[in-house]
Design an enzyme around this catalytic site. Structure first.
Site, PDB file in Angstrom:
ATOM      1  CG  ASP A  46      -1.834   1.185   1.289  1.00 19.49           C
ATOM      2  OD1 ASP A  46      -2.808   1.192   0.525  1.00 19.49           O
ATOM      3  OD2 ASP A  46      -1.591   2.105   2.093  1.00 19.49           O
ATOM      4  CE1 TYR A  51       0.354   7.711   2.779  1.00 12.00           C
ATOM      5  CE2 TYR A  51       1.054   5.513   2.132  1.00 12.00           C
ATOM      6  CZ  TYR A  51       0.175   6.333   2.800  1.00 12.00           C
ATOM      7  OH  TYR A  51      -0.870   5.781   3.494  1.00 12.00           O
ATOM      8  CE  LYS A  76      -3.908   4.912   1.462  1.00 12.85           C
ATOM      9  NZ  LYS A  76      -2.573   4.333   1.193  1.00 12.85           N
ATOM     10  CG  HIS A 109      -4.954   9.717   1.085  1.00  9.71           C
ATOM     11  ND1 HIS A 109      -3.617   9.933   0.874  1.00  9.71           N
ATOM     12  CD2 HIS A 109      -4.999   9.039   2.261  1.00  9.71           C
ATOM     13  CE1 HIS A 109      -2.908   9.427   1.856  1.00  9.71           C
ATOM     14  NE2 HIS A 109      -3.726   8.874   2.714  1.00  9.71           N
TER      15      HIS A 109
END
Length: 289
Positions: A46, A51, A76, A109
């Protein structure tokens, strides 16, 4: 429970019961950690646009030596993207960054942009429907094998369920011993939406949970292992994050059963008053909002 066990999503796609999270793992460390996780047997990886490590995670997937079809790779759409065009472009950008032809899961998200997370009455219903339409189109085009959301509460989910063409297949939320949003989890499961739990070890603070150590000792496991197993027995997919090979491997060693009585005790554990130095993150700061 082994790493090979799966749940079935509403569209028939199989998803591993245990995933590997990569939040706050940057650069080469993200590649190394993901490669180690895959080598240890994890098959659900994931990441997220927010990120900043999609390229590094994608590199690990491509160089893992495991056939692509045996891996479940997820990302996401950034919380700030609330138009169909922006969301659609971001999906293609993610595929390009990761060097992959498709993703197994893509989710929105957050219902609100992070700067407004739980701080406004605006649920961004229209913007989320636009982002959802982009996910539906990418799903129809074969770019995504499953689509869903993250951090969505019941009203946010009802907006998609009532107005989208395809219903969400998963909802990824903050979930751990001491913080199980049982009403939301029940709503999701009643609507055949799989719940995925991020920060299943309370972002490293689970050792502070009252009584957790004593129950872990009873089963001869670590508090982290206890917390991961706890979510699996609630039919929730835990997504623990780790960087050291020892911790990555240990988090997957959850082949034991927590008794029904101990599950009740763990469900009743008092919430944390804070999440230590990470308390400023919106998902922790607004955990009970």
């Amino acid at each position: 429970m082994t790493l090979g066990e799966t749940f079935e999503l509403s569209n028939g796609v199989r998803i591993p019961k245990l995933g590997f999270g990569t939040w706050l793992i940057d650069g080469d460390a993200a590649t190394d950690a993901t490669k180690n996780a895959i080598a240890c047997g994890y098959r659900f990886i994931d990441t997220a646009q927010a990120y900043g490590n999609e390229a590094e995670v994608g590199l690990a997937v491509r160089e893992s030596g495991v056939p692509r079809e045996q891996l479940f790779v997820a990302s996401k759409i950034a919380a700030e993207l609330k138009t169909k065009d922006a969301a659609a472009k971001s999906i293609d950008d993610t595929l390009s960054k990761m060097g992959l032809d498709y993703l197994d899961q893509m989710i929105i998200h957050s219902p609100q942009p992070w700067a407004q997370f739980r701080d406004t009455d605006d649920h961004f219903y229209e913007g989320n429907l636009e982002a959802w339409a982009a996910l539906e189109d990418a799903y129809d085009a074969g770019k995504l094998r499953s689509i869903g959301v993250s951090n969505f509460k019941q009203d946010d989910l009802k907006n998609i369920l009532g107005n989208g063409r395809i219903k969400p297949m998963m909802n990824q939320v903050l979930c751990h011993v001491g913080h199980v949003p049982q009403e939301l989890v029940g709503f999701c499961q009643d609507n055949d939406i799989l719940v995925e739990g991020y920060s299943p070890i309370a972002h490293g603070e689970a050792h502070r949970l009252e009584g957790a150590q004593a129950i872990a000792d009873k089963y001869g496991v670590s508090v982290a292992q206890l917390c991961i197993r706890f979510l699996i027995q609630l039919n929730i997919v835990p997504l623990p994050k780790a960087t050291s090979e020892a911790h990555i491997r240990s988090n997957a060693e959850v082949d034991f059963d927590i008794s029904a009585d101990d599950m009740k005790v763990l469900l009743a554990v008092a919430p944390l008053s804070d999440y230590g130095e990470q308390s400023f993150f919106p998902v922790f700061d607004k955990a009970r909002a």
